[in-house]
Design a protein around this motif. Structure first.
Motif, PDB file in Angstrom:
ATOM      1  N   ASP A 161       1.799  24.003   5.777  1.00 26.41           N
ATOM      2  CA  ASP A 161       2.994  23.477   6.433  1.00 26.41           C
ATOM      3  C   ASP A 161       3.232  24.084   7.810  1.00 26.41           C
ATOM      4  OD1 ASP A 161       3.609  21.880   4.198  1.00 26.41           O
ATOM      5  OD2 ASP A 161       4.722  23.528   3.244  1.00 26.41           O
ATOM      6  N   ALA A 162       2.569  25.209   8.109  1.00 26.47           N
ATOM      7  CA  ALA A 162       2.795  25.875   9.396  1.00 26.47           C
ATOM      8  C   ALA A 162       1.525  26.586   9.834  1.00 26.47           C
ATOM      9  CB  ALA A 162       3.938  26.880   9.294  1.00 26.47           C
ATOM     10  N   VAL A 163       1.341  26.630  11.145  1.00 20.02           N
ATOM     11  CA  VAL A 163       0.242  27.392  11.733  1.00 20.02           C
ATOM     12  C   VAL A 163       0.836  28.412  12.691  1.00 20.02           C
ATOM     13  CG1 VAL A 163      -1.880  27.342  13.072  1.00 20.02           C
ATOM     14  CG2 VAL A 163      -1.328  25.436  11.558  1.00 20.02           C
ATOM     15  N   LEU A 164       0.459  29.671  12.504  1.00 19.45           N
ATOM     16  CA  LEU A 164       0.848  30.754  13.399  1.00 19.45           C
ATOM     17  C   LEU A 164      -0.343  31.057  14.307  1.00 19.45           C
ATOM     18  CD1 LEU A 164       2.479  33.183  10.795  1.00 19.45           C
ATOM     19  CD2 LEU A 164       3.563  31.288  12.032  1.00 19.45           C
ATOM     20  N   PHE A 165      -0.085  31.220  15.583  1.00 22.82           N
ATOM     21  CA  PHE A 165      -1.133  31.533  16.542  1.00 22.82           C
ATOM     22  C   PHE A 165      -0.856  32.863  17.232  1.00 22.82           C
ATOM     23  CE2 PHE A 165      -1.296  26.843  16.498  1.00 22.82           C
ATOM     24  CZ  PHE A 165      -2.670  26.613  16.365  1.00 22.82           C
ATOM     25  N   ASP A 166      -1.893  33.649  17.404  1.00 20.56           N
ATOM     26  CA  ASP A 166      -1.864  34.775  18.325  1.00 20.56           C
ATOM     27  C   ASP A 166      -1.823  34.197  19.750  1.00 20.56           C
ATOM     28  OD1 ASP A 166      -2.381  37.442  19.406  1.00 20.56           O
ATOM     29  OD2 ASP A 166      -4.429  36.750  19.708  1.00 20.56           O
ATOM     30  N   TYR A 167      -1.473  35.029  20.711  1.00 20.07           N
ATOM     31  CA  TYR A 167      -1.391  34.594  22.111  1.00 20.07           C
ATOM     32  C   TYR A 167      -2.651  34.960  22.898  1.00 20.07           C
ATOM     33  CZ  TYR A 167       0.331  34.389  26.961  1.00 20.07           C
ATOM     34  OH  TYR A 167       0.483  34.125  28.299  1.00 20.07           O
ATOM     35  N   SER A 168      -2.846  36.240  23.162  1.00 21.68           N
ATOM     36  CA  SER A 168      -3.951  36.686  24.023  1.00 21.68           C
ATOM     37  C   SER A 168      -5.290  36.566  23.298  1.00 21.68           C
ATOM     38  CB  SER A 168      -3.728  38.138  24.453  1.00 21.68           C
ATOM     39  OG  SER A 168      -4.822  38.620  25.189  1.00 21.68           O
ATOM     40  N   GLY A 169      -6.219  35.850  23.913  1.00 19.90           N
ATOM     41  CA  GLY A 169      -7.532  35.669  23.324  1.00 19.90           C
ATOM     42  C   GLY A 169      -7.583  34.539  22.321  1.00 19.90           C
ATOM     43  N   THR A 170      -6.435  33.916  22.062  1.00 19.17           N
ATOM     44  CA  THR A 170      -6.370  32.815  21.097  1.00 19.17           C
ATOM     45  C   THR A 170      -5.861  31.545  21.764  1.00 19.17           C
ATOM     46  OG1 THR A 170      -6.004  34.372  19.276  1.00 19.17           O
ATOM     47  CG2 THR A 170      -5.405  32.069  18.884  1.00 19.17           C
ATOM     48  N   LEU A 171      -4.632  31.571  22.244  1.00 16.80           N
ATOM     49  CA  LEU A 171      -4.079  30.417  22.962  1.00 16.80           C
ATOM     50  C   LEU A 171      -4.287  30.524  24.464  1.00 16.80           C
ATOM     51  CD1 LEU A 171      -0.660  29.931  21.124  1.00 16.80           C
ATOM     52  CD2 LEU A 171      -2.759  28.602  20.796  1.00 16.80           C
ATOM     53  N   PHE A 172      -4.158  31.728  25.003  1.00 18.95           N
ATOM     54  CA  PHE A 172      -4.293  31.998  26.431  1.00 18.95           C
ATOM     55  C   PHE A 172      -5.224  33.184  26.625  1.00 18.95           C
ATOM     56  CE2 PHE A 172      -0.470  29.534  26.380  1.00 18.95           C
ATOM     57  CZ  PHE A 172      -0.237  29.035  27.652  1.00 18.95           C
ATOM     58  N   ARG A 173      -5.685  33.348  27.861  1.00 17.03           N
ATOM     59  CA  ARG A 173      -6.514  34.511  28.181  1.00 17.03           C
ATOM     60  C   ARG A 173      -6.193  34.973  29.606  1.00 17.03           C
ATOM     61  NH1 ARG A 173     -12.002  36.103  29.752  1.00 17.03           N
ATOM     62  NH2 ARG A 173     -12.900  37.492  28.195  1.00 17.03           N
ATOM     63  N   PHE A 174      -6.116  36.270  29.779  1.00 17.55           N
ATOM     64  CA  PHE A 174      -5.987  36.840  31.120  1.00 17.55           C
ATOM     65  C   PHE A 174      -7.403  36.932  31.667  1.00 17.55           C
ATOM     66  CE2 PHE A 174      -4.830  40.608  33.941  1.00 17.55           C
ATOM     67  CZ  PHE A 174      -4.123  39.834  34.845  1.00 17.55           C
TER      68      PHE A 174
END
Length: 229
Positions: free
Chosen positions: A4-17
């Motif tokens: 019912d839900a997906v949790l995402f990490d931010y750095s290295g997963t959705l975005f990258r510096f």
């Protein structure tokens, strides 16, 4: 079990510096020599790796490092220390740290927007769970993607860092979903994989440069029965 839900990490997963920010900063050593590609890659690794410690700190610095994602002041202290111990002069370290805190400097993976939108439109709730000490919401709002995110669980706001289960619980509570019906997607088995202790399903993605990972998020969610063609 349905998800019912997906949790995402931010750095290295959705975005990258990405490396470009480091190259654009024209980093030099103390003698003014421009750092080469390999030196920049190592500094980037030290700044963005989700786990691990790459330099030695004094007692205050060690405390800052271990608690960096719980307090903006400690985060700044820790990463300026990392940069300076990596041979970056203080003025350049401050400038590069400022870039890292600027949501506009982070590059989304090619499939980030499409996956977030498709999950939202299919009725799957979406959360972002990040060990971080600054607000990343503008990175989503600037692209109109904030409307797809039902909950942001950021360590400095929650008061807990992955793999501490409290940060995942905060996200799930905000979404109104039980752990057994949630998928966590992240680039660190040690940090993001902490969601498994609650009973979440986990999918690992590779934190490659953005141009080298075109479908990592699609692949992760489809492997668990979501957004299948």
């Amino acid at each position: 079990m349905a998800i019912d839900a997906v949790l995402f990490d931010y750095s290295g997963t959705l975005f990258r510096f990405d490396d470009a920010a480091f190259h654009d900063a024209r980093l030099t050593d103390a003698d003014g020599r421009l750092l080469d590609t390999h030196e920049i890659a190592e500094i980037m690794r030290r700044m963005t790796a989700p786990v691990g410690q790459f330099v030695e700190f004094d007692a205050e610095g060690q405390y800052a490092w271990e608690n960096r994602d719980l307090d903006p002041a400690l985060h700044r202290r820790a990463y300026l220390d990392v940069l300076e111990q990596s041979g970056v002069p203080a003025d350049q370290a401050a400038r590069l740290y400022g870039l890292m805190r600027d949501a506009g400097e982070w590059t989304p993976y090619p499939d980030t927007g499409g996956v977030l939108r498709a999950l939202h439109e299919s009725g799957v709730r979406v959360g972002v769970v990040s060990n971080i000490a600054f607000d990343i919401r503008p990175a989503f709002a600037d692209r109109g993607w904030h409307r797809y995110i039902g909950e942001f669980a950021l360590s400095y706001e929650v008061g807990a860092m992955k793999p501490d289960t409290r940060i995942f619980e905060a996200a799930l509570d905000g979404l109104g979903v039980t752990p057994d019906r949630a998928l966590m997607v992240g680039d660190s088995l040690e940090a993001d994989g902490g969601a498994k202790a609650l009973g979440c399903t986990f999918a690992l993605v590779d934190p490659l440069p953005t141009e080298d990972r075109a479908t990592g998020l699609w692949d992760a969610v489809r492997a668990h029965g979501l957004l299948t063609p």
